[in-house]
Design a protein around this motif. Sequence first.
Motif, PDB file in Angstrom:
ATOM      1  N   GLU A 148       0.819  -1.223   0.000  1.00  0.00           N
ATOM      2  CA  GLU A 148       0.000   0.000   0.000  1.00  0.00           C
ATOM      3  C   GLU A 148       0.850   1.270   0.000  1.00  0.00           C
ATOM      4  O   GLU A 148       0.494   2.267  -0.611  1.00  0.00           O
ATOM      5  CB  GLU A 148      -0.870   0.011   1.273  1.00  0.00           C
ATOM      6  CG  GLU A 148      -2.207  -0.667   1.108  1.00  0.00           C
ATOM      7  CD  GLU A 148      -3.155   0.129   0.229  1.00  0.00           C
ATOM      8  OE1 GLU A 148      -3.618   1.185   0.704  1.00  0.00           O
ATOM      9  OE2 GLU A 148      -3.418  -0.285  -0.921  1.00  0.00           O
ATOM     10  N   ASP A 151       2.715   2.039  -3.756  1.00  0.00           N
ATOM     11  CA  ASP A 151       1.798   1.683  -4.832  1.00  0.00           C
ATOM     12  C   ASP A 151       2.120   2.540  -6.059  1.00  0.00           C
ATOM     13  O   ASP A 151       1.763   3.721  -6.120  1.00  0.00           O
ATOM     14  CB  ASP A 151       0.359   1.916  -4.344  1.00  0.00           C
ATOM     15  CG  ASP A 151      -0.671   1.444  -5.363  1.00  0.00           C
ATOM     16  OD1 ASP A 151      -0.278   1.139  -6.514  1.00  0.00           O
ATOM     17  OD2 ASP A 151      -1.860   1.391  -5.002  1.00  0.00           O
ATOM     18  N   LYS A 154      -0.331   4.839  -7.729  1.00  0.00           N
ATOM     19  CA  LYS A 154      -0.747   6.075  -7.060  1.00  0.00           C
ATOM     20  C   LYS A 154       0.354   7.138  -7.065  1.00  0.00           C
ATOM     21  O   LYS A 154       0.152   8.250  -6.583  1.00  0.00           O
ATOM     22  CB  LYS A 154      -1.137   5.778  -5.607  1.00  0.00           C
ATOM     23  CG  LYS A 154      -2.460   5.024  -5.482  1.00  0.00           C
ATOM     24  CD  LYS A 154      -2.904   4.944  -4.036  1.00  0.00           C
ATOM     25  CE  LYS A 154      -4.072   3.982  -3.874  1.00  0.00           C
ATOM     26  NZ  LYS A 154      -4.008   3.249  -2.592  1.00  0.00           N
ATOM     27  N   ARG A 160       6.855   7.101 -10.613  1.00  0.00           N
ATOM     28  CA  ARG A 160       6.435   5.801 -11.147  1.00  0.00           C
ATOM     29  C   ARG A 160       7.375   5.318 -12.250  1.00  0.00           C
ATOM     30  O   ARG A 160       7.818   4.175 -12.239  1.00  0.00           O
ATOM     31  CB  ARG A 160       4.993   5.886 -11.652  1.00  0.00           C
ATOM     32  CG  ARG A 160       4.490   4.599 -12.287  1.00  0.00           C
ATOM     33  CD  ARG A 160       2.973   4.572 -12.423  1.00  0.00           C
ATOM     34  NE  ARG A 160       2.376   5.879 -12.660  1.00  0.00           N
ATOM     35  CZ  ARG A 160       2.264   6.465 -13.850  1.00  0.00           C
ATOM     36  NH1 ARG A 160       2.720   5.870 -14.933  1.00  0.00           N
ATOM     37  NH2 ARG A 160       1.693   7.652 -13.959  1.00  0.00           N
TER      38      ARG A 160
END
Length: 188
Positions: A148, A151, A154, A160
């Motif tokens: 979580e 992630d 997100k 990312r």
Amino acid sequence: MNNKGERTRWQRLWSWLKRPLALGIPIGVFLMVMGAASFQGMMVASNQNAFCFSCHLKMDTIVQEYKASSHYGDGETIPATCSDCHVPHPFVDKMIVKTIALKDVYHMMVGTITEENFEEHRPAMAENVWKDFKKNDSANCRECHQGENFDLAKQPQRARLNHEKIAARGETCIDCHQGLTHKRIVIR
Ligand code: HEC
Ligand code: HEC
Ligand code: HEC
Ligand code: HEC
């Protein structure tokens, strides 16, 4: 008379010998139990920030830098303590680090590192830390930044795109995130 005196001497000797046996064993067991208990206590206590601050405040600027960093948060709910990042989690590794840290106690006592010469010593210390993180693939970072809390979907695009390639490139967190908590050091 003579016989009686002889016996008393042996009796005295025996009662002298018996004392460490009678008292010594329970005391030994008691100390072992207390030792184990306070050993556990020591391991916890020595993980608190205050313990790390006690020396590092006197010899370098590490604490001030940490307090200004994202991992100190607002100082109320602290995202990561010194030991969250620097003390490994598995017990054996923990013991190794704590034992090596005894050399810190020695250096502290003889005053090897001071606020004046810290910057000279700093690059070598940072390299030691980076080496540890590379060896265990930044295990302590991953202890928190996983699932979580890591992630990719997100994360902002820039993060990312970088994180997607970590495994393929064989990179680890501190290959990119250096000087996150402390002053950034550029070696060479
Ligand atoms: C007794 C004083 C003392 C305490 C308490 C202390 N340190 Fe240190 N620390 C030192 C000294 C002195 C050095 C520099 C000399 C050395 O590298 O051994 C050092 C170096 C370091 C380094 C660089 C290590 C390296 O391999 O070069 C790290 C990381 C560190 N300390 C983290 C911590 C953390 C985390 C805590 C709390 C759990 C802590 N210290 C508590 C005295 C202390
Ligand atoms: C004890 C848990 C914990 C550990 C250990 C930890 N983090 Fe974090 N980290 C957090 C939390 C919580 C936040 C969010 C803090 C905030 O901004 O409120 C965060 C934020 C961050 C951020 C974004 C904020 C910034 O300063 O850019 C980066 C990057 C980051 N961590 C990288 C790392 C790396 C690299 C390591 C290992 C060297 C590490 N973290 C170790 C809990 C942790
Ligand atoms: C290839 C370089 C690279 C590696 C390796 C890397 N990161 Fe990052 N990371 C970035 C970049 C770039 C950003 C975006 C920073 C920015 O935009 O300021 C980022 C951002 C972050 C953030 C903030 C994310 C957010 O939601 O804003 C966290 C947390 C983070 N990294 C943790 C880690 C952890 C933990 C690892 C190891 C598992 C790691 N990173 C490995 C490059 C990297
Ligand atoms: C979020 C993880 C994190 C936290 C929290 C953290 N450190 Fe570090 N520390 C690192 C990393 C990674 C390095 C390697 C150098 C770098 O990238 O800044 C480092 C380097 C060091 C060094 C070597 C000198 C230097 O500047 O590189 C010392 C000493 C040190 N830390 C002590 C501490 C102490 C004491 C605390 C608490 C006051 C603390 N650290 C909190 C991750 C952390």
